[in-house]
Motif scaffolding. Structure first.
Motif, mmCIF file in Angstrom:
data_model
loop_
_atom_site.group_PDB
_atom_site.id
_atom_site.type_symbol
_atom_site.label_atom_id
_atom_site.label_comp_id
_atom_site.label_asym_id
_atom_site.label_seq_id
_atom_site.Cartn_x
_atom_site.Cartn_y
_atom_site.Cartn_z
ATOM 1 N N SER A 232 62.238 53.315 41.850
ATOM 2 C CA SER A 232 63.636 53.016 41.494
ATOM 3 C C SER A 232 64.537 54.208 41.808
ATOM 4 O O SER A 232 65.705 54.036 42.178
ATOM 5 C CB SER A 232 63.745 52.632 40.017
ATOM 6 O OG SER A 232 63.211 53.653 39.208
ATOM 7 N N ILE A 233 63.986 55.415 41.683
ATOM 8 C CA ILE A 233 64.789 56.612 41.985
ATOM 9 C C ILE A 233 64.953 56.744 43.507
ATOM 10 O O ILE A 233 66.044 57.047 44.002
ATOM 11 C CB ILE A 233 64.109 57.871 41.396
ATOM 12 C CG1 ILE A 233 64.003 57.745 39.872
ATOM 13 C CG2 ILE A 233 64.869 59.143 41.776
ATOM 14 C CD1 ILE A 233 65.306 57.580 39.155
ATOM 15 N N GLU A 234 63.889 56.487 44.223
ATOM 16 C CA GLU A 234 63.989 56.556 45.691
ATOM 17 C C GLU A 234 64.970 55.506 46.220
ATOM 18 O O GLU A 234 65.745 55.770 47.131
ATOM 19 C CB GLU A 234 62.604 56.370 46.314
ATOM 20 C CG GLU A 234 61.706 57.570 46.051
ATOM 21 C CD GLU A 234 60.286 57.398 46.560
ATOM 22 O OE1 GLU A 234 59.575 58.399 46.610
ATOM 23 O OE2 GLU A 234 59.886 56.255 46.903
ATOM 24 N N ASP A 235 64.934 54.308 45.616
ATOM 25 C CA ASP A 235 65.866 53.249 46.047
ATOM 26 C C ASP A 235 67.313 53.654 45.796
ATOM 27 O O ASP A 235 68.185 53.467 46.641
ATOM 28 C CB ASP A 235 65.572 51.937 45.297
ATOM 29 C CG ASP A 235 64.272 51.302 45.762
ATOM 30 O OD1 ASP A 235 63.733 51.746 46.793
ATOM 31 O OD2 ASP A 235 63.790 50.371 45.075
ATOM 32 N N MET A 236 67.554 54.202 44.592
ATOM 33 C CA MET A 236 68.918 54.608 44.259
ATOM 34 C C MET A 236 69.368 55.753 45.173
ATOM 35 O O MET A 236 70.514 55.789 45.636
ATOM 36 C CB MET A 236 68.986 55.034 42.788
ATOM 37 C CG MET A 236 70.345 55.486 42.316
ATOM 38 S SD MET A 236 71.590 54.185 42.348
ATOM 39 C CE MET A 236 71.371 53.474 40.722
ATOM 40 N N ALA A 237 68.462 56.679 45.465
ATOM 41 C CA ALA A 237 68.800 57.806 46.342
ATOM 42 C C ALA A 237 69.201 57.295 47.728
ATOM 43 O O ALA A 237 70.214 57.716 48.287
ATOM 44 C CB ALA A 237 67.604 58.757 46.452
ATOM 45 N N ARG A 238 68.408 56.353 48.242
ATOM 46 C CA ARG A 238 68.716 55.792 49.566
ATOM 47 C C ARG A 238 70.094 55.139 49.548
ATOM 48 O O ARG A 238 70.902 55.315 50.446
ATOM 49 C CB ARG A 238 67.657 54.766 49.949
ATOM 50 C CG ARG A 238 66.856 55.189 51.201
ATOM 51 C CD ARG A 238 65.951 54.119 51.711
ATOM 52 N NE ARG A 238 65.224 53.397 50.700
ATOM 53 C CZ ARG A 238 64.071 53.806 50.180
ATOM 54 N NH1 ARG A 238 63.527 54.915 50.577
ATOM 55 N NH2 ARG A 238 63.458 53.093 49.259
ATOM 56 N N LYS A 239 70.343 54.377 48.466
ATOM 57 C CA LYS A 239 71.638 53.684 48.340
ATOM 58 C C LYS A 239 72.805 54.685 48.364
ATOM 59 O O LYS A 239 73.885 54.396 48.869
ATOM 60 C CB LYS A 239 71.633 52.893 47.030
ATOM 61 C CG LYS A 239 72.787 51.963 46.843
ATOM 62 C CD LYS A 239 72.644 51.155 45.566
ATOM 63 C CE LYS A 239 73.998 50.690 45.094
ATOM 64 N NZ LYS A 239 74.011 50.170 43.744
ATOM 65 N N LEU A 240 72.561 55.876 47.818
ATOM 66 C CA LEU A 240 73.627 56.878 47.758
ATOM 67 C C LEU A 240 73.583 57.843 48.956
ATOM 68 O O LEU A 240 74.269 58.858 48.973
ATOM 69 C CB LEU A 240 73.537 57.668 46.448
ATOM 70 C CG LEU A 240 73.707 56.840 45.171
ATOM 71 C CD1 LEU A 240 73.664 57.717 43.943
ATOM 72 C CD2 LEU A 240 75.021 56.061 45.184
#
Ligand code: FES
Length: 242
Positions: free
Chosen positions: A104-112
């Motif tokens: 979930s952190i990697e996904d959010m990082a990619r999104k940002l």
């Protein structure tokens, strides 16, 4: 009816109830602001700071956490200025460095727009908890048991049961497990036992008086019967057979 205030978010002129937060008003109007520690059912806590926005009041412009900041008359909010984006990316880099391998952190990082932390790899960690406090708040505010809390300071900060021992007040409902954004709280259900691994707490499951299926911890059902002032045998049958 609450008083309405006029404000601007990203150039859109809006009206909102006084006292609502900038984040809530933005979301009501389809404006996306990233969050990790926010849940609309719980009191905001301001832990992740990803919801940063820039607000201008009179001649003063500053960064604030939108989940905590209340709207007010003539407030001007910008959700994605260069300053906001730079700060969000830095926060995301810190989270990514702390939580290597957490989806979930990697996904959010990619999104940002963050692929990897810019810090040296020797500073990266494989911690799964981001200390957002959602589990602690759900346990206290929704369940009403306060079986866990945030303890210690600085790098030793963690979520734990009292004295780092078994969470005696835990009822095994699993609210902390469901709400955790990184899925770092583990729950194991076997035939007749549920264990919340992180809090070292195990519970005997209630067997349905009709179908014989084990469906919820006895302690959880007894707790809710007591809390709702219902007869002790209210939850003897599972939701399917009720
Ligand atoms: S959502 Fe506002 S600080 Fe985390």
């Amino acid at each position: 009816m609450s008083k309405l205030v006029n404000l601007t978010i990203d150039g859109r002129k809006l009206q909102a109830e006084e006292g609502k937060t900038v984040l809530a008003v933005a979301r009501d109007n389809g404006i996306d602001i990233p969050t990790l520690c926010y849940n609309e059912e719980l009191e905001p806590y301001g832990a992740c700071r990803l919801c940063l926005v820039e607000v201008t009041k009179g001649t003063r412009t500053r960064l604030v956490t939108s989940c905590l900041y209340p709207v007010e008359e003539d407030l001007v909010v910008k959700t994605s200025t260069d300053r906001v984006i730079t700060n969000r990316k830095m926060l995301m880099e810190l989270l990514l460095a702390r939580c290597q391998g957490v989806k979930s952190i990697e996904d959010m990082a990619r999104k940002l727009g963050v692929d990897r932390p810019s810090f040296k790899p020797e500073y990266w960690e494989k911690d799964e908890c981001i200390l957002c406090g959602l589990c602690v708040r759900a346990c206290a505010e929704v369940v009403g048991t306060s079986a866990i809390s945030l303890v210690n300071r600085g790098v030793n900060r963690e979520v734990a049961a009292p004295y780092l021992e078994t969470a005696n007040d835990c009822i095994g409902c699993g609210s902390c497990v469901y709400i955790c954004p990184t899925k770092c709280i583990k729950m194991e259900d076997t035939e007749d036992t549920r264990t919340i691994v992180n809090w070292k707490a195990s519970f005997k499951m209630q067997k349905c008086a009709k179908c014989g299926k084990n469906f919820a911890p006895e302690k959880q059902l007894a707790y809710f019967a007591r809390k709702l002032n219902l007869p002790a045998d209210t939850f003897n049958v599972c939701p399917d057979c009720r």
